[in-house]
Motif scaffolding. Sequence first.
Motif, PDB file in Angstrom:
ATOM      1  N   THR A 740       0.840  -1.207   0.000  1.00 53.09           N
ATOM      2  CA  THR A 740       0.000   0.000   0.000  1.00 53.09           C
ATOM      3  C   THR A 740       0.870   1.251   0.000  1.00 53.09           C
ATOM      4  OG1 THR A 740      -1.728  -1.184   1.229  1.00 53.09           O
ATOM      5  CG2 THR A 740      -1.859   1.232   1.200  1.00 53.09           C
ATOM      6  N   LEU A 741       1.971   1.220   0.737  1.00 52.94           N
ATOM      7  CA  LEU A 741       2.892   2.361   0.769  1.00 52.94           C
ATOM      8  C   LEU A 741       3.530   2.576  -0.598  1.00 52.94           C
ATOM      9  CD1 LEU A 741       4.321   4.590   2.351  1.00 52.94           C
ATOM     10  CD2 LEU A 741       6.041   2.903   3.045  1.00 52.94           C
ATOM     11  N   LEU A 742       3.872   1.496  -1.291  1.00 54.48           N
ATOM     12  CA  LEU A 742       4.483   1.632  -2.619  1.00 54.48           C
ATOM     13  C   LEU A 742       3.474   2.195  -3.632  1.00 54.48           C
ATOM     14  CD1 LEU A 742       6.666  -1.603  -2.929  1.00 54.48           C
ATOM     15  CD2 LEU A 742       7.379   0.708  -2.334  1.00 54.48           C
ATOM     16  N   PHE A 743       2.223   1.737  -3.565  1.00 54.07           N
ATOM     17  CA  PHE A 743       1.198   2.318  -4.438  1.00 54.07           C
ATOM     18  C   PHE A 743       0.984   3.800  -4.101  1.00 54.07           C
ATOM     19  CE2 PHE A 743      -0.552  -2.105  -5.248  1.00 54.07           C
ATOM     20  CZ  PHE A 743      -0.308  -2.075  -6.615  1.00 54.07           C
ATOM     21  N   SER A 744       0.938   4.100  -2.816  1.00 56.81           N
ATOM     22  CA  SER A 744       0.774   5.495  -2.387  1.00 56.81           C
ATOM     23  C   SER A 744       1.919   6.351  -2.905  1.00 56.81           C
ATOM     24  CB  SER A 744       0.719   5.584  -0.856  1.00 56.81           C
ATOM     25  OG  SER A 744      -0.375   4.872  -0.346  1.00 56.81           O
ATOM     26  N   ASN A 745       3.110   5.772  -2.939  1.00 56.51           N
ATOM     27  CA  ASN A 745       4.286   6.497  -3.430  1.00 56.51           C
ATOM     28  C   ASN A 745       4.119   6.879  -4.901  1.00 56.51           C
ATOM     29  OD1 ASN A 745       7.195   7.329  -3.073  1.00 56.51           O
ATOM     30  ND2 ASN A 745       7.449   5.819  -4.701  1.00 56.51           N
ATOM     31  N   ILE A 746       3.547   5.949  -5.692  1.00 59.88           N
ATOM     32  CA  ILE A 746       3.307   6.242  -7.113  1.00 59.88           C
ATOM     33  C   ILE A 746       2.340   7.406  -7.255  1.00 59.88           C
ATOM     34  CG2 ILE A 746       2.259   5.377  -9.244  1.00 59.88           C
ATOM     35  CD1 ILE A 746       3.284   2.592  -8.495  1.00 59.88           C
ATOM     36  N   PHE A 747       1.214   7.330  -6.533  1.00 63.66           N
ATOM     37  CA  PHE A 747       0.189   8.369  -6.655  1.00 63.66           C
ATOM     38  C   PHE A 747       0.666   9.695  -6.067  1.00 63.66           C
ATOM     39  CE2 PHE A 747      -2.576   4.437  -6.421  1.00 63.66           C
ATOM     40  CZ  PHE A 747      -2.796   4.387  -7.800  1.00 63.66           C
ATOM     41  N   LEU A 748       1.453   9.641  -5.006  1.00 60.13           N
ATOM     42  CA  LEU A 748       2.010  10.863  -4.412  1.00 60.13           C
ATOM     43  C   LEU A 748       2.929  11.561  -5.406  1.00 60.13           C
ATOM     44  CD1 LEU A 748       2.423  12.612  -1.804  1.00 60.13           C
ATOM     45  CD2 LEU A 748       4.438  11.199  -1.356  1.00 60.13           C
ATOM     46  N   THR A 749       3.723  10.775  -6.113  1.00 57.17           N
ATOM     47  CA  THR A 749       4.618  11.333  -7.132  1.00 57.17           C
ATOM     48  C   THR A 749       3.817  12.064  -8.211  1.00 57.17           C
ATOM     49  OG1 THR A 749       6.186   9.519  -6.767  1.00 57.17           O
ATOM     50  CG2 THR A 749       6.440  10.794  -8.790  1.00 57.17           C
ATOM     51  N   LEU A 750       2.684  11.506  -8.590  1.00 51.27           N
ATOM     52  CA  LEU A 750       1.874  12.103  -9.651  1.00 51.27           C
ATOM     53  C   LEU A 750       1.161  13.370  -9.187  1.00 51.27           C
ATOM     54  CD1 LEU A 750       0.296   8.887 -11.250  1.00 51.27           C
ATOM     55  CD2 LEU A 750       2.149  10.296 -12.164  1.00 51.27           C
ATOM     56  N   VAL A 751       0.537  13.348  -8.019  1.00 52.64           N
ATOM     57  CA  VAL A 751      -0.232  14.530  -7.578  1.00 52.64           C
ATOM     58  C   VAL A 751       0.682  15.688  -7.203  1.00 52.64           C
ATOM     59  CG1 VAL A 751      -2.178  13.141  -6.797  1.00 52.64           C
ATOM     60  CG2 VAL A 751      -0.403  13.775  -5.158  1.00 52.64           C
ATOM     61  N   ASN A 752       1.919  15.391  -6.808  1.00 47.63           N
ATOM     62  CA  ASN A 752       2.846  16.455  -6.413  1.00 47.63           C
ATOM     63  C   ASN A 752       3.591  17.073  -7.597  1.00 47.63           C
ATOM     64  OD1 ASN A 752       2.113  16.009  -3.790  1.00 47.63           O
ATOM     65  ND2 ASN A 752       4.195  15.898  -3.008  1.00 47.63           N
ATOM     66  N   ARG A 753       3.267  16.665  -8.827  1.00 47.24           N
ATOM     67  CA  ARG A 753       3.922  17.266 -10.000  1.00 47.24           C
ATOM     68  C   ARG A 753       3.516  18.721 -10.162  1.00 47.24           C
ATOM     69  NH1 ARG A 753       3.332  13.638 -15.215  1.00 47.24           N
ATOM     70  NH2 ARG A 753       4.942  15.072 -15.954  1.00 47.24           N
ATOM     71  N   SER A 754       2.396  19.101  -9.567  1.00 47.75           N
ATOM     72  CA  SER A 754       1.974  20.499  -9.553  1.00 47.75           C
ATOM     73  C   SER A 754       1.073  20.709  -8.357  1.00 47.75           C
ATOM     74  CB  SER A 754       1.221  20.861 -10.835  1.00 47.75           C
ATOM     75  OG  SER A 754       0.699  22.181 -10.743  1.00 47.75           O
ATOM     76  N   PHE A 755       1.224  21.878  -7.722  1.00 47.21           N
ATOM     77  CA  PHE A 755       0.348  22.223  -6.607  1.00 47.21           C
ATOM     78  C   PHE A 755      -0.721  23.211  -7.044  1.00 47.21           C
ATOM     79  CE2 PHE A 755       4.165  20.688  -4.431  1.00 47.21           C
ATOM     80  CZ  PHE A 755       3.582  19.706  -3.646  1.00 47.21           C
ATOM     81  N   SER A 756      -0.837  23.395  -8.369  1.00 38.60           N
ATOM     82  CA  SER A 756      -1.881  24.258  -8.909  1.00 38.60           C
ATOM     83  C   SER A 756      -2.739  23.516  -9.924  1.00 38.60           C
ATOM     84  CB  SER A 756      -1.264  25.496  -9.571  1.00 38.60           C
ATOM     85  OG  SER A 756      -0.511  26.252  -8.655  1.00 38.60           O
ATOM     86  N   TYR A 757      -2.085  22.797 -10.824  1.00 34.54           N
ATOM     87  CA  TYR A 757      -2.794  22.159 -11.924  1.00 34.54           C
ATOM     88  C   TYR A 757      -3.144  20.706 -11.601  1.00 34.54           C
ATOM     89  CZ  TYR A 757      -1.245  26.283 -14.443  1.00 34.54           C
ATOM     90  OH  TYR A 757      -1.032  27.582 -14.829  1.00 34.54           O
ATOM     91  N   SER A 758      -4.227  20.270 -12.193  1.00 40.17           N
ATOM     92  CA  SER A 758      -4.726  18.921 -11.957  1.00 40.17           C
ATOM     93  C   SER A 758      -3.778  17.867 -12.508  1.00 40.17           C
ATOM     94  CB  SER A 758      -6.101  18.778 -12.609  1.00 40.17           C
ATOM     95  OG  SER A 758      -6.473  17.426 -12.731  1.00 40.17           O
ATOM     96  N   VAL A 759      -3.844  16.677 -11.939  1.00 41.35           N
ATOM     97  CA  VAL A 759      -3.039  15.565 -12.436  1.00 41.35           C
ATOM     98  C   VAL A 759      -3.417  15.237 -13.878  1.00 41.35           C
ATOM     99  CG1 VAL A 759      -4.589  13.722 -11.656  1.00 41.35           C
ATOM    100  CG2 VAL A 759      -2.140  13.274 -11.833  1.00 41.35           C
ATOM    101  N   PHE A 760      -4.675  15.557 -14.259  1.00 47.83           N
ATOM    102  CA  PHE A 760      -5.096  15.305 -15.632  1.00 47.83           C
ATOM    103  C   PHE A 760      -4.456  16.300 -16.604  1.00 47.83           C
ATOM    104  CE2 PHE A 760      -8.539  13.890 -12.809  1.00 47.83           C
ATOM    105  CZ  PHE A 760      -8.499  12.549 -13.102  1.00 47.83           C
TER     106      PHE A 760
END
Length: 834
Positions: A740-760
């Motif tokens: 679960t931590l490794l999956f969370s790490n993947i998603f954390l990496t994606l959402v933190n690519r921007s603190f303004s714009y959506s992951v999409f």
Amino acid sequence: MNSAPHKTGLNPDQVNASRIAHGSNSISTRDDRVLWHVLLGIIREPMFIILFIACTIYFAVGQFQEGFIMLAAILIVAGISIFQEYRSRNAVAALKKLSAPRATVLRDGNRISVPTEDIVVGDLLMLEEGAIIEADGLILFANDLTVNESMVTGESMPVNKTAGHHAMVYKGTLVTSGSATIEVNAVGEKTMFGKIGLSLKEIKVEVTPLQKQIGAFVKYMMWIGAGAFLLVFGYNLYESRNFLHALMHGLTLAMSVIPEEIPVAFSTFMALGAYRLLKNNIIVKQPLYVETLGSATVICADKTGTLTQNRMSIASLYEAGKKEVITPDDKNRLPGELIAYAMWSSETDPFDPMEKAIHELYAGSVPVDQRPLFKQVHEYPIGGNPPMMTHIFSREKEETLIAAKGAPEAILRQSHLSIAELKHIEEQSMAFARKGYRVLGVGKGNWEGKKWPVAQQDFQFDFLGLIAFYDPPKENIPETISTFNKAGITIKMITGDYAETALAIASQVELPHNGEVLTGKEVLQMEKEELKQRVESVNIYARMFPEAKLKVVDALKDNGEIVAMTGDGVNDGPALKAAHIGIAMGSRGSEVAKSAASLILTDDDLSHMTDAVALGRKIYDNLKKAIQYIVSIHIPIILIVVLPLFLFWKYSDIFSPVHIIFLELIMGPTCSIIYENEPMEKGTMNRPPRLMSSTFLSGHQLLFSVIQGFFITGGCLGLGYYYLQQGQDETLVRTVIFITLLFSNIFLTLVNRSFSYSVFTTIRYKNNLVPIIIGTTLLCIATFLYVPFMQDLFRLEALPVPVILTSMLTGLTCTFWVEIWKWIKRKKTAKYAE
């Protein structure tokens, strides 16, 4: 022509033979960071100490597999440190080589430019004003040569040098005026420079504010780790009465607390930033300057060659005797004496664009070229305030010519003219200047004495007229200035020309200004506080000279500005050195300017600085993303080690040092590197520069990272606790939490690519590392679950597909709440903008 009589220089075979016989022109420097010192530094690292203790314990209790893993981790840590040390050393050496000076030598009858380390004994070295002498040599020919030998002798005043049997110049000294040809007789360590033990000026790596902040943060976390270690060790020892077990628990927690990735991420981002700038024709002498670029608030730009093309063409001539303005196209009316004396006052082998234009006009306007008939017998280099220069030529003692050119007021000051004549000439000068022309006055000198005067200001001149040059602005400069203005960066023009010329060029390049102009004289006369106020609003500085430039830079710095300064001349050195970012011109810059500067524009194109500033901002933003990611992922690692113990779980030994090593030394640094390759976000160059004093993680940003970490912790431990309550064994609970931590790490990496714009939005960013890293992480998950060796090493087991999907969904839920927060933030921003 500045050359030695009857000598053509060495041929290629002689050059090679001389290099074999006498060595190269380089001086080795003492390496104060030998391998032993690097290893000593590694041994003192907290992470190394923890790993060493854990390794010893594993071997002591017979757990050899874990012991070898710890040993491998030690080698990885040591290898990374050694690699970083030598990579940094090689990067600095490479940057130094790229920015290394060159010298002009005469070989096989041809003047060529070579790297200074290629100079050999016997070379004929050509010296010009502003050159740093790169070898010891005997003066064969000298023309009003003065040399500053303070580097070797300590004497601050320039020394006059003439050709002669024992007339020597030495490596490391500076030609302050005149020109010469020398025959090199010592190179490298055999020069006086080398013999007396002077070392080359190495690029000294300074500690930047951001480095200090990161160092303080890491040190703070180390103290927290030490406290947490003692707490967990003591509590575990009390509960289990097992010293080694308690010690291993404490070490595991200490390992999870230390943010080893942050310093590695910083140095990697800066080094790669310097490499990217190099590909964009900017040589950065130290990677640390990449950080400063994003903070620049003011750029003091030299007009000639920076804002303009440095392609001087003669636009008009004014003949004082006839009070006529003539264009160069009017061949029948060209003022021959004015053109001739302008030519005689120029260098015989010109490199300045104005002097080239004068020589070209002379050659095309006279029936017989007089230049071969005359020999230069004396030279007064450019000097004075305002500046001028004087040359004296003679033809076999039959005729002597004294020619001067310079700022019109300098020549007029030494001419006997009526007030009405002076006023008329000054009005004509202003008329030229208002068109954006650079204006030079030309004089014909008179002297009755037997010896030439000490200073050229002692001559009396017949004022012959004015020559107006036009240097057109670079085509991309208006767009460049507009880009800087949108980014909150003010451009200030600094020039030696008239105020009227500066104003005209400012209008042509669309430089914002309030119509005010400060001259060099006014700058020097102002009190410090008054100047600090004036430099805030004045963007045009005319009739400037070195002392005035330096005072303007200091005033801007006192106002809290982060100052970038462009320059190319010998006298620009002090201002370039004083500025936070000194920018030298690579094509036409003097070696003194390049030596003093922080970075070099290889093609003299200021537009590259917009890319450099953008890159500096992008790197800082991406580094913040990486650091916030590292902090966020550390929180669950720490709490997964601590909370099961203090919450009295049935299974409290969830993570061992092996898990922490994988997460900290492999997954963490690998995922943080994704952010270095992220493109610049929209709007980056439309916001004000950041303050140098600002912290890389504000309280709000740090809190946000901690909250992200808490959510991931809650998801991982919550799911693990659910299966614990279902009666599942320790291995399955550990596996569920780890996966679960490794999956969370993947998603954390994606959402933190921007603190303004959506992951999409960010998923469409071009970053080839993202699919590679995500794919690698998924492969690691599959390996942990289904490869027996990895199962045994990490104490995991295969999970049913529904459990894997539950772990994935939990990781998604624990991280993608950030997308809702970003959506709310965008809505609020849009509402305020309306």
